[in-house]
Write an enzyme that holds these catalytic residues in place. Structure first.
Site, PDB file in Angstrom:
ATOM      1  N   ASN A  63       0.912  -1.139   0.229  1.00  0.00           N
ATOM      2  CA  ASN A  63      -0.001   0.015  -0.166  1.00  0.00           C
ATOM      3  C   ASN A  63       0.873   1.349   0.092  1.00  0.00           C
ATOM      4  O   ASN A  63       0.579   1.955  -0.677  1.00  0.00           O
ATOM      5  CB  ASN A  63      -1.005  -0.007   1.226  1.00  0.00           C
ATOM      6  N   LYS A  67       0.891   3.907  -2.856  1.00  0.00           N
ATOM      7  CA  LYS A  67       0.229   5.246  -2.945  1.00  0.00           C
ATOM      8  C   LYS A  67       0.681   6.466  -2.191  1.00  0.00           C
ATOM      9  O   LYS A  67       0.340   7.573  -2.688  1.00  0.00           O
ATOM     10  CB  LYS A  67      -1.041   4.645  -2.139  1.00  0.00           C
ATOM     11  N   SER A 180      -1.621   4.986  11.457  1.00  0.00           N
ATOM     12  CA  SER A 180      -2.871   4.282  12.101  1.00  0.00           C
ATOM     13  C   SER A 180      -2.409   3.133  12.886  1.00  0.00           C
ATOM     14  O   SER A 180      -1.490   3.554  14.014  1.00  0.00           O
ATOM     15  CB  SER A 180      -3.943   3.750  11.012  1.00  0.00           C
ATOM     16  N   ASP A 257     -10.789  13.179   9.730  1.00  0.00           N
ATOM     17  CA  ASP A 257     -10.571  11.786  10.008  1.00  0.00           C
ATOM     18  C   ASP A 257     -11.743  11.256  10.864  1.00  0.00           C
ATOM     19  O   ASP A 257     -11.867  11.576  11.838  1.00  0.00           O
ATOM     20  CB  ASP A 257      -9.157  11.543  10.730  1.00  0.00           C
ATOM     21  N   HIS A 290      -8.324  10.012   6.751  1.00  0.00           N
ATOM     22  CA  HIS A 290      -7.620   9.100   7.112  1.00  0.00           C
ATOM     23  C   HIS A 290      -6.842   8.440   6.079  1.00  0.00           C
ATOM     24  O   HIS A 290      -6.289   7.198   6.266  1.00  0.00           O
ATOM     25  CB  HIS A 290      -8.222   7.930   8.083  1.00  0.00           C
TER      26      HIS A 290
END
Length: 312
Positions: A63, A67, A180, A257, A290
């Protein structure tokens, strides 16, 4: 069963290379994948320092690489990016369970029931925030999850694997970051290993997991009911014990978020830092959520933060 390190992917980017590897982890008892971005300056005669990136719930090692756009700044600064997976993997025949976790995360109203060869999937959970893709970067103590030892994998096994196999990397010069659940992992690992990492940063970290639903669910299952064991993996608790910091902690948080008010609790971490005079830069950003759009917007600031600590 595969025991050696093998390259399974390579793409050129900003004159460096994204490479993906697979190996058998003795710590976790399964095959694992990780990705590395090698900046163009990396060589055995000019070894690159390492920035570890720990990803969030449901993510894999891909990821962030795909990204974030972090490679642009990493290429310029000469920092290698190392991105591990987020949990022990399941056997190849049932790896589709990861896909179902992503479905749950993005389509929370969707209910899926799986039967694989008539067998229950050991280690699989009924939601995205626990089990596969949700290792929480701790060493589980409960028997059912005894191979969930992501803390040892990140702190011990992976750095040794890198040092033994990549002469162009200098793992003695390392920093750590994450998002996160991965932000939680970065903060706790840094605080408990100040001799191993020069700096830490995080995007929207789960900063006080013992006081949010995500953390309480994961910790109960992985660590049992011993609340003292929970505190060993909570940055807000740890900062009172490990606060002799050489670099400011950088945290970015989007004010839009959806998890900000109830799950992430950066204000609790900020209060704990103030009590012990631990250096913290907590930046709140109006309008940001987020997602990786948020990360991509501010990732260059984080690369700069770490390059300064690594004296580049």
């Amino acid at each position: 069963m595969e025991s050696g390190l093998s390259e399974i992917g390579s793409t050129k980017m900003f004159d460096g290379f994204n490479k993906r590897y697979k190996h058998y982890s003795e710590t976790l008892g399964c095959s694992m994948t990780f990705s590395v971005y090698f900046p163009p300056s990396a060589s055995s005669s000019r070894r690159s320092p390492v920035l570890y990136w720990l990803s969030g719930l449901t993510c894999t090692d891909e990821n962030f690489i795909i990204k974030s756009g972090a490679q642009r700044a990493a290429s310029t600064r000469g920092i290698a990016l190392v991105v591990p997976d987020t949990s022990p993997s399941e056997p190849e025949s049932i790896m589709s369970s990861r896909f179902l976790h992503d479905l749950y995360y993005n389509l929370s109203s969707l209910m899926v029931l799986i039967f694989v060869g008539g067998l229950n999937i050991e280690g699989e959970s009924d939601s995205y925030d626990f089990g596969v893709g949700a290792g929480f970067y701790l060493n589980a103590t409960q028997e059912k999850w005894k191979n969930w030892r992501m803390y040892d994998y990140i702190v011990k096994e992976l750095p040794k694997l890198l040092s033994d196999n990549f002469t162009q990397l200098d793992t003695t010069r390392a920093s750590i970051s994450g998002h996160s659940m991965g932000g939680h992992g970065a903060l706790t690992i840094y605080l408990k290993n100040l001799d191993k990492y020069k700096s830490v940063s995080a995007f929207a970290p789960i900063a006080n997991p013992i006081n949010c639903q995500w953390g309480q669910k994961a910790f109960t299952n992985y660590l049992g009911d011993n609340k003292a064991a929970w505190e060993e993996y909570d940055a807000t608790c740890l900062i009172s014990k490990f606060n002799n910091l050489s670099a400011t902690i950088l945290i970015d948080q989007g004010e839009n978020d959806q998890f900000f008010p109830d799950q992430l609790l950066p204000n609790k971490f900020e209060e704990a830092c103030k009590k012990v005079n631990a250096p913290l830069l907590l930046r709140l950003h109006p309008g940001y959520d987020h997602s990786y759009y948020f990360i991509a917007t501010f990732i260059e600031d984080h690369i700069t933060h770490h390059s300064q600590a690594l004296k580049l």
